[in-house]
Design an enzyme around this catalytic site. Structure first.
Site, short mmCIF file in Angstrom:
data_model
loop_
_atom_site.label_atom_id
_atom_site.label_comp_id
_atom_site.label_asym_id
_atom_site.label_seq_id
_atom_site.Cartn_x
_atom_site.Cartn_y
_atom_site.Cartn_z
N ASP A 471 0.83 -1.20 0.00
CA ASP A 471 0.00 0.00 0.00
C ASP A 471 0.86 1.26 0.00
O ASP A 471 2.05 1.23 0.35
CB ASP A 471 -0.90 -0.04 1.25
CG ASP A 471 -2.23 0.67 1.04
OD1 ASP A 471 -2.32 1.49 0.11
OD2 ASP A 471 -3.17 0.39 1.81
N ASP A 533 -10.95 1.86 -3.24
CA ASP A 533 -11.55 1.55 -1.94
C ASP A 533 -13.07 1.53 -2.05
O ASP A 533 -13.75 1.08 -1.14
CB ASP A 533 -11.12 2.58 -0.89
CG ASP A 533 -9.76 2.23 -0.28
OD1 ASP A 533 -9.32 1.08 -0.42
OD2 ASP A 533 -9.14 3.13 0.32
#
Ligand code: GLA
Length: 715
Positions: A471, A533
């Protein structure tokens, strides 16, 4: 194949020609990029035909002439492909052709950056050398063409051949001028939770689009654009694609000049870029993939999908079915115990899930997002068995184990920051800006990269970790000097090379606050990328639809999550969530221990369906049929290369009353063949499916989806 004919270079791919010519004044002129032409001597336009603005001494004015790598300030005043400042402090430059070199079976591997490799394909590379003697700079333009593909790979190398410093202020990887015509531009802006939205607009005279990003990560603009003939659509018309294999700040420049020619450039963003080259030093740009299709946007996408799947992704997982995963993030966020994770894994195993991924919160004192990034040491209070023990327990449950990292970051509240405050990016006299309470590690420094490599490798060595989610959750501020972002990007690639090289069996997934770093550079190392997301199925229609224009479905990570959706509160059926996620790398991200028996049965069926579909979804030809940007529907289809297996998907977004459904026509099938709908047993003709179409039976509700698996009937 590359055919050299006096001063003309004709690059022929599978269906394309790219022709370059050197004019009598030694300027490198762009002649043609498009459908394959027979070989002949093509010279292109020698000079501006209008003759009205011959504002340079020898009468050759290039302003308005199509060129390959235009200079600025002498006889072309459009946007230049590069900018160099010489020792006298001016940036006027004029490159002249010096020579060429053709390299057989050769694809350049750009130092420190990912590039397309040849694999079993047949590639040739043309290198053109251009020189500006006044500045003292040599530029080598590189063009690679494949017999099997319709792409041209481009990059440029700058060499300082003077005795003093040369300042490089911009250096596009590719520049091309498409001669006068009516064109549209397609690009992909967005933001967190609505990445890569499809935008199409006309390009008219006087317009100059700088589709660029200077934020370190790219939610707001993707390094892929298309320029299409005005009437081009999914299936027909000329489409040019430009995709940069680069994860740093990028720019795609599109300019329509005073005569209607379209100049397109792509490369490192010139904004805040600078490179000082000492005598003899060189700089090479990242690689740009230029692609052409006469079969519309769909044709171009399928070409890029093939190139990226076969000749960009280095991971062995590029050619393997990916395990169906369950990720604990939206199930628990930071609030989990080892036993909770095991209970999720147990239930996941029962329904057929293959990989358990532990997301953020397993290290340091990370019980919220305020602290501990940088301290890659397990939190024993949460995980008493350690990562090794947890991985063993997950393996005993019959699942693979995967782990989340955000290695490029540090929280001020961390042992790493307390020990090395200078390792975070900052400038003297200023407190660096926090974002999500975190700072970015200075990857331009070798010792910082070494720390990251060791920290991640030590964890990977310590346990049976078969998947990593990598990430990167904040934009880049406080960059200490112009050109810093490029040095950072090189550090990122160095780390990626080291870690993916040391753990070739591990499946890596890229991520950046959702889909903030969805680019071909990341794809070279990590065959799948978390797309957004926002996992709401309706939002995903648009996100996945437009992402698939530049990137293969095998890269598009797609999870079934809980309802109401955590990002936008929408409630969609489990069916629609699953059906939509099939067009991606399939997984779950919810608390499966809280699902009802009925829901678990449905999940079991989805998993069986995905196991049946995933090879096709990874390897097939993707067709977009109905656009959620233009209609109340979304439809797409995957067809195997041999046209035997088909997955058809359609969604109706809002329910309607007292209307008839439009028939949906499939694409890419064999018209003479028969195809059987596996579930219903009904047989259709390929011609029937493609020309007459089908009428999906949508449920009468909002957010209804419909799928069909078809198989060619060989009997
Ligand atoms: C980012 C990612 C999420 C999750 C969180 C964890 O936002 O996109 O999937 O991993 O970080 O903090």
């Amino acid at each position: 194949m590359i055919i050299q004919n006096n001063n003309t270079f004709h690059l022929q791919g599978r269906n394309i020609s790219y022709i370059i010519s050197v004019n009598s004044a030694g300027d490198v002129v762009h002649v043609f990029f498009g459908q394959k032409l027979r070989n002949k001597e093509y010279s292109g336009t020698e000079k501006n035909q209008l003759g009205l603005v011959a504002y340079c001494e020898n009468g050759v004015t290039l302003d308005g002439v199509c060129q390959e790598y235009p200079s600025y300030g002498y006889n072309d005043l459009r946007n230049p492909a590069y900018s160099v400042k010489n020792k006298d402090g001016n940036s006027i430059s004029h490159l002249k052709y010096r020579g060429y070199n053709i390299k057989e079976n050769y694809t350049p591997q750009i130092q420190g950056m990912p590039s397309i490799f040849a694999g079993d394909k047949s590639a040739q590379t043309l290198e053109l050398t251009l020189v500006d003697d006044t500045v003292g700079v040599e530029v080598v333009l590189s063009y690679t063409v494949f017999d099997e593909y319709d792409v041209i790979l481009r990059s440029a190398e700058f060499i300082n051949i003077s005795n003093s410093n040369v300042e490089l202020n911009s250096a596009y990887s590719a520049s091309i001028d498409i001669s006068k015509g009516t064109y549209d531009l397609i690009y992909f802006p967005g933001a967190w939770t609505r990445e890569r939205e499809f935008v199409r607009c006309g390009i008219t005279q006087g317009m100059k689009f700088d589709i660029s990003n200077a934020r370190g990560i790219s939610h707001c603009i993707n390094p892929f654009i298309m320029v299409t003939e005005k009437n081009a659509d999914e299936d027909n018309g000329d489409v040019y694609g430009f995709s940069l294999i680069y994860s740093g700040n990028h720019s795609s420049m599109v300019e329509c000049d005073q005569y209607g020619n379209i100049r397109i450039q792509q490369g490192i963003n010139p904004f805040m870029f600078k490179r000082v080259l000492g005598s003899g030093e060189s700089f090479t740009t990242p690689q740009c993939v230029m692609c052409y299709s006469e079969s519309g946007i769909g044709g171009l996408s399928r070409e890029l999908h093939d190139v990226y799947r076969e000749n960009l992704c280095r991971s062995k997982w590029a050619h393997k079915d990916r395990p169906i995963l369950i990720n604990n993030w939206e199930a628990t966020y930071f609030d989990f115990t080892e036993e909770k994770l095991i209970s999720i894994a147990k239930q996941a195993k029962e329904v057929g899930i293959e990989l358990f991924v532990l997301d953020d919160g397993w290290f340091g004192k990370r019980n919220d997002d305020l602290r501990s990034l940088g301290d890659w040491v397990v939190n024993p209070e949460k995980l008493p068995s350690g990562i090794d023990g947890l991985a063993k327990r997950i393996n005993e449950e019959g699942l693979k184990f995967g782990l989340w990292f955000e290695p490029e970051m540090v929280n001020p509240d961390s042992d790493l920051y307390r020990a090395h405050p200078d390792w975070a990016i900052s400038v003297p006299g200023r407190t660096p800006a926090l974002s999500r309470h975190q700072l970015i590690l200075d990857l331009s420094r070798d010792e910082v990269c070494d720390y990251v490599i060791n920290a991640v490798c030590n964890i990977l060595k310590s346990a049976n970790i078969e998947y990593v989610k990598w990430d990167m959750n904040r934009p880049m501020t406080d960059m200490p000097y112009e050109g810093y972002n490029h040095d950072y990007t090189l550090g990122f690639y160095k780390i990626m090379d080291a870690i993916t090289g040391a753990f070739p069996n591990v499946l890596f997934e890229g991520c950046s606050s959702g889909g903030g770093r969805f680019d071909a550079g990341v794809l070279a190392y990590m065959p799948q990328i978390w797309t957004s997301d926002n996992s709401d199925a309706v939002a995903r229609l648009k996100i996945q639809y437009s992402t698939s224009m530049g990137y293969p479905v095998s890269a598009i990570s797609a999870h079934v999550t809980a309802v109401p959706n955590h990002q936008n509160g929408r409630v969609t059926s489990l069916k629609m969530r699953g059906d939509t996620a099939y067009a991606g790398v399939f997984g779950y991200e919810l608390d499966i221990t809280k699902m009802s028996g009925k829901e678990l049965d449905e999940i079991k069926q989805q998993i069986e369906m995905n196991k049946q579909l995933r090879t096709l979804m990874r390897t097939g030809d993707f067709y977009r049929i109905l656009s959620p940007y233009e209609t109340n529907y979304c439809s797409w289809e995957m067809v195997s290369k041999d046209k035997t297996d088909v997955f058809f998907y359609a969604a109706k977004i809002l329910s309607t009353t007292n209307t008839v459904e439009a028939r949906i026509r499939l694409k890419g099938l064999e018209p003479e063949a028969d195809y059987i709908d596996i579930a219903a047993g009904k047989v259709y003709g390929g011609d029937e499916l493609m020309y007459y179409g089908i009428e999906p039976e949508f449920e009468s509700c909002d957010f209804a989806s419909y799928t069909m698996i078809l198989k060619k009937n060989n009997t």
